[in-house]
Write a protein that holds these residues in place. Structure first.
Motif, mmCIF file in Angstrom:
data_model
loop_
_atom_site.group_PDB
_atom_site.id
_atom_site.type_symbol
_atom_site.label_atom_id
_atom_site.label_comp_id
_atom_site.label_asym_id
_atom_site.label_seq_id
_atom_site.Cartn_x
_atom_site.Cartn_y
_atom_site.Cartn_z
ATOM 1 N N PRO A 1 0.977 -1.075 0.039
ATOM 2 C CA PRO A 1 -0.087 0.126 -0.062
ATOM 3 C C PRO A 1 0.785 1.266 -0.074
ATOM 4 C CG PRO A 1 -1.019 -1.613 1.542
ATOM 5 C CD PRO A 1 0.320 -2.148 0.954
ATOM 6 N N VAL A 2 2.015 1.323 0.677
ATOM 7 C CA VAL A 2 2.857 2.503 0.671
ATOM 8 C C VAL A 2 3.348 2.836 -0.677
ATOM 9 C CG1 VAL A 2 4.983 3.132 1.562
ATOM 10 C CG2 VAL A 2 3.514 2.416 2.896
ATOM 11 N N VAL A 3 3.213 1.951 -1.614
ATOM 12 C CA VAL A 3 3.608 2.420 -3.211
ATOM 13 C C VAL A 3 2.527 3.599 -3.457
ATOM 14 C CG1 VAL A 3 3.427 1.819 -5.543
ATOM 15 C CG2 VAL A 3 4.468 0.138 -3.753
ATOM 16 N N PHE A 4 1.176 3.600 -3.099
ATOM 17 C CA PHE A 4 0.613 4.295 -3.480
ATOM 18 C C PHE A 4 0.463 5.853 -2.826
ATOM 19 C CE2 PHE A 4 -0.715 0.101 -4.386
ATOM 20 C CZ PHE A 4 -0.622 0.034 -5.614
ATOM 21 N N THR A 5 0.571 5.635 -1.589
ATOM 22 C CA THR A 5 0.940 6.871 -0.760
ATOM 23 C C THR A 5 2.072 7.706 -1.176
ATOM 24 O OG1 THR A 5 1.721 5.864 1.017
ATOM 25 C CG2 THR A 5 -0.262 6.604 1.435
ATOM 26 N N SER A 6 3.287 6.794 -1.570
ATOM 27 C CA SER A 6 4.502 7.477 -1.998
ATOM 28 C C SER A 6 4.272 8.060 -3.288
ATOM 29 C CB SER A 6 5.354 6.397 -2.278
ATOM 30 O OG SER A 6 5.744 5.864 -0.904
ATOM 31 N N ALA A 7 3.252 7.498 -4.301
ATOM 32 C CA ALA A 7 3.095 8.124 -5.705
ATOM 33 C C ALA A 7 2.282 9.645 -5.267
ATOM 34 C CB ALA A 7 2.165 7.197 -6.227
ATOM 35 N N ILE A 8 1.451 9.830 -4.177
ATOM 36 C CA ILE A 8 1.049 11.127 -4.219
ATOM 37 C C ILE A 8 2.177 12.188 -3.818
ATOM 38 C CG2 ILE A 8 -0.639 12.443 -2.630
ATOM 39 C CD1 ILE A 8 -2.067 9.971 -2.151
ATOM 40 N N TYR A 9 2.978 11.685 -3.026
ATOM 41 C CA TYR A 9 4.287 12.602 -2.648
ATOM 42 C C TYR A 9 5.046 12.790 -3.966
ATOM 43 C CZ TYR A 9 3.943 11.075 2.260
ATOM 44 O OH TYR A 9 3.516 10.753 3.669
ATOM 45 N N ALA A 10 5.249 11.624 -4.589
ATOM 46 C CA ALA A 10 6.219 11.970 -5.838
ATOM 47 C C ALA A 10 5.421 12.815 -6.881
ATOM 48 C CB ALA A 10 6.329 10.448 -6.715
ATOM 49 N N PHE A 11 3.969 12.530 -7.020
ATOM 50 C CA PHE A 11 3.080 13.525 -8.073
ATOM 51 C C PHE A 11 3.397 15.020 -7.482
ATOM 52 C CE2 PHE A 11 -1.076 14.775 -9.304
ATOM 53 C CZ PHE A 11 -1.108 14.699 -10.553
ATOM 54 N N VAL A 12 3.103 15.120 -6.530
ATOM 55 C CA VAL A 12 3.248 16.779 -5.888
ATOM 56 C C VAL A 12 4.537 17.258 -6.028
ATOM 57 C CG1 VAL A 12 2.962 18.157 -3.924
ATOM 58 C CG2 VAL A 12 1.188 16.369 -4.285
ATOM 59 N N LEU B 1 11.319 19.704 0.150
ATOM 60 C CA LEU B 1 10.425 18.422 0.481
ATOM 61 C C LEU B 1 11.266 17.205 0.480
ATOM 62 C CD1 LEU B 1 7.017 18.969 -1.580
ATOM 63 C CD2 LEU B 1 7.558 18.643 0.751
ATOM 64 N N ILE B 2 12.165 16.845 -0.791
ATOM 65 C CA ILE B 2 13.062 15.773 -0.860
ATOM 66 C C ILE B 2 14.032 15.681 0.510
ATOM 67 C CG2 ILE B 2 15.072 14.646 -2.079
ATOM 68 C CD1 ILE B 2 13.193 15.598 -4.507
ATOM 69 N N PHE B 3 14.554 16.488 0.850
ATOM 70 C CA PHE B 3 15.596 16.748 1.819
ATOM 71 C C PHE B 3 14.864 16.661 3.100
ATOM 72 C CE2 PHE B 3 17.494 19.445 5.213
ATOM 73 C CZ PHE B 3 18.660 18.796 5.275
ATOM 74 N N LEU B 4 13.779 17.141 3.566
ATOM 75 C CA LEU B 4 12.963 16.841 4.724
ATOM 76 C C LEU B 4 12.349 15.536 4.890
ATOM 77 C CD1 LEU B 4 11.153 20.283 4.845
ATOM 78 C CD2 LEU B 4 12.922 19.411 6.529
ATOM 79 N N TYR B 5 12.189 14.976 3.621
ATOM 80 C CA TYR B 5 11.752 13.349 3.566
ATOM 81 C C TYR B 5 12.868 12.692 4.113
ATOM 82 C CZ TYR B 5 9.174 9.568 2.322
ATOM 83 O OH TYR B 5 8.517 8.124 2.351
ATOM 84 N N PHE B 6 14.098 12.859 3.232
ATOM 85 C CA PHE B 6 15.266 12.102 3.731
ATOM 86 C C PHE B 6 15.331 12.113 5.186
ATOM 87 C CE2 PHE B 6 19.842 11.751 3.842
ATOM 88 C CZ PHE B 6 20.006 10.594 3.064
ATOM 89 N N ILE B 7 15.418 13.240 5.654
ATOM 90 C CA ILE B 7 15.935 13.514 7.103
ATOM 91 C C ILE B 7 14.828 12.524 7.964
ATOM 92 C CG2 ILE B 7 16.034 14.986 8.995
ATOM 93 C CD1 ILE B 7 18.327 15.129 7.001
ATOM 94 N N MET B 8 13.342 12.969 7.627
ATOM 95 C CA MET B 8 12.277 12.277 8.561
ATOM 96 C C MET B 8 12.595 10.595 8.296
ATOM 97 S SD MET B 8 8.377 12.892 8.028
ATOM 98 C CE MET B 8 7.947 11.835 6.555
ATOM 99 N N SER B 9 12.924 10.060 7.112
ATOM 100 C CA SER B 9 13.108 8.797 7.052
ATOM 101 C C SER B 9 14.044 7.978 7.819
ATOM 102 C CB SER B 9 13.201 8.390 5.532
ATOM 103 O OG SER B 9 11.951 8.656 5.013
ATOM 104 N N THR B 10 15.234 8.807 7.546
ATOM 105 C CA THR B 10 16.299 8.321 8.156
ATOM 106 C C THR B 10 16.212 8.105 9.812
ATOM 107 O OG1 THR B 10 17.703 9.644 6.926
ATOM 108 C CG2 THR B 10 18.973 8.928 8.762
ATOM 109 N N PHE B 11 15.805 9.452 10.492
ATOM 110 C CA PHE B 11 15.366 9.187 11.744
ATOM 111 C C PHE B 11 14.194 8.237 12.111
ATOM 112 C CE2 PHE B 11 17.451 13.296 12.107
ATOM 113 C CZ PHE B 11 18.291 12.823 13.021
ATOM 114 N N GLY B 12 13.199 8.134 11.164
ATOM 115 C CA GLY B 12 12.123 6.887 11.185
ATOM 116 C C GLY B 12 12.963 5.620 11.306
ATOM 117 N N ILE B 13 13.798 5.303 10.498
ATOM 118 C CA ILE B 13 14.399 4.006 10.280
ATOM 119 C C ILE B 13 15.107 3.766 11.453
ATOM 120 C CG2 ILE B 13 16.182 2.629 9.357
ATOM 121 C CD1 ILE B 13 15.422 3.892 6.621
ATOM 122 N N MET B 14 15.682 4.671 12.106
ATOM 123 C CA MET B 14 16.556 4.599 13.347
ATOM 124 C C MET B 14 15.484 4.289 14.613
ATOM 125 S SD MET B 14 19.371 7.607 12.634
ATOM 126 C CE MET B 14 20.078 7.854 14.200
#
Lengths: 487, 147
Positions: A350-361, A379-392
């Motif tokens: 399912p996350v493919v489809f929510t990611s498609a919304i981010y990618a589209f915008v 947006l890309i930079f903030l998502y990268f930071i958010m995901s890095t801490f999210g993974i941790m």
């Protein structure tokens, strides 16, 4: 020679795509490096036991639907058969998981490029999807290879369908069905693609979709037969309670949008204040930085979403696309929404489809003038930071390292007491203190997969396992293990 | 007003809105969290080692050596409220060390390896500590005396 030249030419032409994937794969391997040392635990011991075959007949029996557990032969019996062949090598198991995931990402990119004819959009889609923290669970725990197989086989099946290689598409669709039953919803994804992008429904399409649906129906029937026992377990039972369905639907969507998996423990409802313990989470710098980057990401993403909507000339199409993506998101999560057992791992597809919304915008912003392009990079930079801490933080909250330490302690204990353990037929796990929950025999039972761990730790022996929280009396002649000795 | 300028203002408003939310959270944390609350448990070996080095500096350090038959020393004397770091070194065999009164213990330690067990001696009295090697044999044990 001609072939080699062609290959080099191909690499030259696609060098940016290759560099992009090298970056994504390297990043994932580095940030998730701890995954490679995560031990087998929970369901792994069951699958290690059933994933054994001494001859061809045993191997073919993996595909038999006559079982009293979920029918998912590829990521369970077959995968664990190969793990057993490598003497239960962890590096092998985790490497296969990562490689399968990477293959899935490549086919996601190919499918996206085929549909959008746009490399930048496809890079954005793969970027937003691949580093999403929801993947921590399925890449760390070997038993959740089920989800990775589902994603990768569906990606290949979809790409083959786009390229009109129907037999290949059917083959991988069957593989996906043999990985997880929710693949049965794949024909609806094809219908969505056909209606929204091709806008043509002819006889040939109807014939193809009927074939896909018949295969789905067959596997659903097999699955229904195979899981009649599993469905009896309370947590997997289908409960058509609107409150449960709405609650689960909301949490799955929030998780896919970046809310950490442990938040439901602290926030009972989005309409109420969080519990006092919620504020203690901020003592961890990783959690604090994650939540702050999450807030700033959405502070930029929400106006981006509305501005791109206002600015577009095709508002209806824009809206239908977003609603369609949310619909498919829910479609793939729907089989598990009416059950008590809620788990982030189910968001893999399912996350493919929510990611498609981010990618589209982000792509719409990127394709506009300077200022908007700047916002897309933010947006890309903030998502990268958010995901890095999210993974941790999900690596910690998933307790994978803690579980691994417990299993290693258990291994050391067994090694130290090998000779004595051999003299006893019964092992009794006693709580260190009466009523221990965490660190007690109940926790150990989950961790060791009930009695299934014996096949790994005491191969060829017929040991009886008793857990203290289930039976107070210690049978005579038992080897007693204090849970506290393991934790 | 120029459309782009309007959008820039919208972006700025949302961005500062986000920053304000962060500030209000920071404010709330300060009210909700007195300094003594426990830190959320996160297992990370490197952090643990750094943390260990920082907290052991002001602790009373005592080394215990365990072999298959005994613990050396088998009597440890500390004062009440001492912060103690027991450095448990295994000379022979595979042992852990348990301190019953606090329900704490080390992991199993192989030969020639060591592990630190930390506790605050908040109760006075005589307490047993022992190794859980195998419960059907005599286990090496010792006595902790808190005065």
């Amino acid at each position: 020679m001609k072939k080699i030249n062609l290959l080099f030419e191909n690499i030259r032409e696609n060098r940016i795509t290759i560099l992009f994937f090298v970056f994504i794969f390297t990043y994932l391997i580095i940030i998730m490096r701890n995954a490679f040392k995560i031990e087998f635990f929970l369901d792994d011991y069951f699958f290690l036991k059933v994933g054994k075959a001494s001859d061809l007949a045993d191997f073919l029996n993996f595909f038999s639907p006559y079982k009293d557990y979920f029918y998912r032969p590829i990521p369970t019996e077959i995968f664990y058969y190969f793990i057993n062949l490598t003497n239960r090598n962890l590096l092998f198991a985790h490497s296969v998981m990562f490689i399968t995931y990477f293959i899935g990402l490549i086919f996601l990119y190919k499918s996206s490029f085929f549909i959008s004819k746009n490399k930048i959009f496809s890079y954005f889609l793969v970027f937003f999807y691949s580093i999403n923290f929801t993947h921590v669970f399925q890449l760390y725990q070997v038993a959740t290879y089920i989800e990775i197989c589902l994603f990768t086989f569906l990606s290949i099946a979809f790409y083959a369908y786009l390229k009109k290689r129907i037999l290949l598409s059917i083959l991988f669709f069957v593989f996906a069905l043999m990985s997880k039953e929710s693949a049965a919803l794949f024909p609806i994804l094809i219908i969505f693609y056909q209606v929204f992008f091709i806008k043509k429904i002819d006889k040939s399409f109807i014939l193809k979709i009927i074939i896909f649906m018949i295969i789905s129906a067959i596997v659903v029937l097999i699955f229904k037969h195979a899981t009649s026992q599993v469905m009896m377990i309370d947590t997997y039972k289908i409960i058509l309670d609107p409150k449960l369905i709405i609650n689960n639907s909301v949490w799955y969507l929030l998780w896919s949008l970046g809310v950490p998996n442990f938040i439901p423990n602290y926030v009972q409802s989005i309409f109420f204040q969080p519990t006092m313990d919620f504020w203690k989470l901020f003592n961890s710098n990783d959690i604090k930085l994650f939540i702050y980057s999450f807030i700033i990401f959405y502070a930029v993403f929400i106006p981006s979403f509305f501005i791109t909507f206002i600015e577009t000339n095709k508002k209806i199409k824009y809206l239908i696309l977003i609603l369609g993506l949310i619909f498919i998101f829910y479609l793939f999560i729907s089989p598990t929404v009416p059950t008590i057992h809620r788990w982030m791992v189910r968001l893999t597809v399912p996350v493919v489809f929510t990611s498609a919304i981010y990618a589209f915008v982000t792509y719409i912003l990127y394709s506009k003038e300077k200022f908007y392009r700047f916002i897309s990079f933010v947006l890309i930079f903030l998502y990268f930071i958010m995901s890095t801490f999210g993974i941790m933080i999900h690596e910690s909250s998933g307790l994978f390292l803690l579980n691994t330490r417990t299993i290693n302690n258990f291994k050391s204990f067994i090694q130290a007491n090998q000779e004595d353990l051999a003299k006893f037929d019964t092992i009794y796990f006693v709580d260190s203190q009466p009523g221990d929950t965490f660190g007690g025999s109940e926790e150990l039972k989950n961790m060791l997969g009930s009695e299934y761990f014996t096949d790994t730790f005491f191969p060829g022996e017929n040991k009886k396992i008793i857990y203290g929280h289930e039976q107070n009396m210690i049978p005579e002649g038992s080897f007693v293990i204090y849970s506290g000795d393991i934790y | 007003m120029n459309k782009e300028l309007f959008y820039k203002i919208i972006f700025l408003l949302f961005f500062f809105g986000g920053v304000m939310v962060i500030f209000s959270i920071e404010k709330k944390i300060k009210v909700q969290l007195p300094e003594s609350v426990n830190v959320v448990a996160e297992y990370n070996k490197e952090d643990e080692e750094k943390y260990a080095a920082s907290i052991d500096s002001d602790r009373k350090k005592i080394e215990i050596v365990i072999n298959d038959n005994k613990m050396i020393p088998d009597v440890i004397n500390v004062n009440k409220n001492d912060k103690v770091s027991l450095i448990v070194r295994v000379e022979e065999g595979y042992h852990n060390l348990y301190l019953d009164i606090y329900h704490i213990g080390t992991n199993y330690i192989p030969t020639n390896k060591k592990e630190i067990l930390r506790f605050d001696a908040t109760m006075s009295g005589q307490f047993k500590f022992f190794s859980h090697t195998y419960r059907y044999k005599k286990e090496p044990e010792g006595k902790l005396i808190v005065r």
